[in-house]
Design an enzyme around this catalytic site. Structure first.
Site, short mmCIF file in Angstrom:
data_model
loop_
_atom_site.label_atom_id
_atom_site.label_comp_id
_atom_site.label_asym_id
_atom_site.label_seq_id
_atom_site.Cartn_x
_atom_site.Cartn_y
_atom_site.Cartn_z
N SER A 127 0.92 -1.32 0.00
CA SER A 127 -0.15 -0.13 -0.11
C SER A 127 1.03 1.19 0.05
CB SER A 127 -0.76 0.13 1.12
OG SER A 127 -1.70 -1.07 1.56
N HIS A 148 -0.90 -2.83 -7.23
CA HIS A 148 -1.60 -2.53 -6.26
C HIS A 148 -3.14 -2.39 -6.28
CE1 HIS A 148 -2.96 0.66 -2.80
NE2 HIS A 148 -2.79 -0.39 -2.24
N GLU A 160 -3.09 0.07 -9.45
CA GLU A 160 -2.27 1.02 -9.59
C GLU A 160 -0.80 0.05 -9.97
OE1 GLU A 160 -2.91 4.74 -6.69
OE2 GLU A 160 -1.88 2.93 -5.71
N ASN A 199 -3.67 5.95 -2.17
CA ASN A 199 -3.59 6.17 -0.84
C ASN A 199 -2.95 7.34 -0.10
OD1 ASN A 199 -4.73 3.26 0.12
ND2 ASN A 199 -2.65 2.60 -0.17
#
Ligand code: CAA
Ligand code: NAD
Length: 293
Positions: A127, A148, A160, A199
């Site tokens: 993450s 991701h 991602e 994130n």
């Protein structure tokens, strides 16, 4: 360089919340998958969630996302093992999804690199941690990238794709192509920055909500309602934090804070104490809210 269409066998290292969902996502797209974790109990729980969890294969069949008669074949495409070498020995593409801990991830990357075929691409579902550091633990840094997924992996549409400093253009293209084959929409993150795109923004919403609760601004129910009804978020920030896992959320905000020094990511005391108390969210039945097991 391996081509997208030549990729058949997947290994997923780490079969927790994300690893099991990622394994399911690949199996639903027709890939053979081997999942690896440290004990049989975790592997059994992962398979249970793949089969009968809220976003499992049976639910997908019930909702018409996959043909009913394919559910069993999808489950049968997933094998599990505690033996890392066994998991990766025939893999064309390996997804790492162990705890959000850089030293552990570097160790796993070095072990996978030793045991996997030379053509295999290794990606991390991290993450927030640097892809370049995981790549440096291998002898194939050009074939390492970030991939991701979002939680719940079988449902969320985004992936991602993160380029580490030494990731080759060909590897980025293959990872992007695999994401498309999974039915996801890839976005390319060209610089290996902590937290990537989503994130860096999304974590702040959850942290800000926890700080508001800590400061007595409003109840968690009202904060959740504010974001669900006012911003049309599908879940409120506390529901989302419980879904992510408060332990993972804490590791992620610590990683972003440590790398950037940006005080907005400094974890609130309440989050730290909830993790210390073991109230980790949905996966243990209790976080900000309580859940039936
Ligand atoms: N495969 C494919 N689709 C599936 C499926 C499967 N195995 N299981 C269920 N679905 C589909 C359902 O059919 C449904 O699709 P339709 O809307 O077309 O019918 C959809 O998934 C949603 O399923 P449900 O109706 O059962 O659930 P819901 O409507 O209550 O939504 C939710 C649940 C998707 C979790 C939604 O609440 C949501 O989007 N929440 C926010 C999740 C989020 O923000 N995640 C990101 C967390 S942060 C992160 O992951 C990054 C990190 O690094 C920490
Ligand atoms: P989790 O705690 O549910 O699972 C992690 C798993 O890794 C555990 O089952 C653990 O036993 C296993 N593990 C530890 N050492 C291992 C080893 N050497 N070999 C194999 N398995 C090992 O955590 P999670 O939520 O699945 O997170 C996994 C990764 O995915 C983290 O990097 C996290 O940041 C990332 N991620 C999490 C979310 C989320 O919403 N939870 C979303 C996207 C990405």
């Amino acid at each position: 360089m391996v081509k997208v269409e030549d990729i058949k066998n997947i290994a997923v290292v780490g079969f927790g919340l994300m690893g099991s969902g990622i394994a399911q996502t690949f199996a639903q797209a027709g890939y053979n998958v081997v999942g690896r974790d440290v004990n049989e109990d975790i592997l059994r729980r992962g398979m249970e969630s793949i089969k009968s969890g809220p976003f499992g294969v049976l639910k997908a069949a019930e909702k018409g996302k996959i043909p009913k008669d394919e559910a069993e074949a999808i489950i049968n495409r997933i094998k599990t093992t505690t033996d890392l070498k066994e998991a990766v020995k025939d893999a064309d593409f390996i997804v790492e999804a162990v705890f959000e801990d850089l030293e552990l991830k570097k160790k796993v990357f070095a072990e996978v690199d030793e045991a996997a075929p030379p053509h295999a691409i290794i990606v991390s579902n991290t993450s927030s941690l640097p892809i370049t550091a995981m790549a440096a633990a291998t002898k194939r840094p050009d074939k390492v990238a970030g991939m991701h997924f979002f939680n719940p992996a079988p449902v969320m549409r985004l992936v991602e794709v993160i380029r580490g400093l030494q990731t080759s253009d060909e590897t980025v293209e293959v990872v992007r192509g695999v994401a498309i084959k999974l039915g996801k929409t890839p976005v390319i993150v060209n610089r290996d920055i902590t937290g990537f795109i989503a994130n860096r923004i999304g974590i702040l919403g959850m942290l800000e909500a926890i700080k508001m609760l800590e400061n007595g601004v409003a109840t968690k129910e009202d904060i959740d309602n504010a974001m669900k009804l006012g911003y049309n978020w599908p879940m409120g920030p506390f529901e989302l934090a419980d879904l992510v896992g408060l332990d993972t959320l804490l590791l992620v905000c610590n990683a972003i804070y440590n790398e950037t020094g940006d005080p907005r990511y400094f974890p609130p005391d309440l989050l730290k104490r909830m993790v210390t108390a073991g109230n980790l969210g949905r996966k243990v039945g209790k976080g900000f809210y309580e859940y039936k097991k």
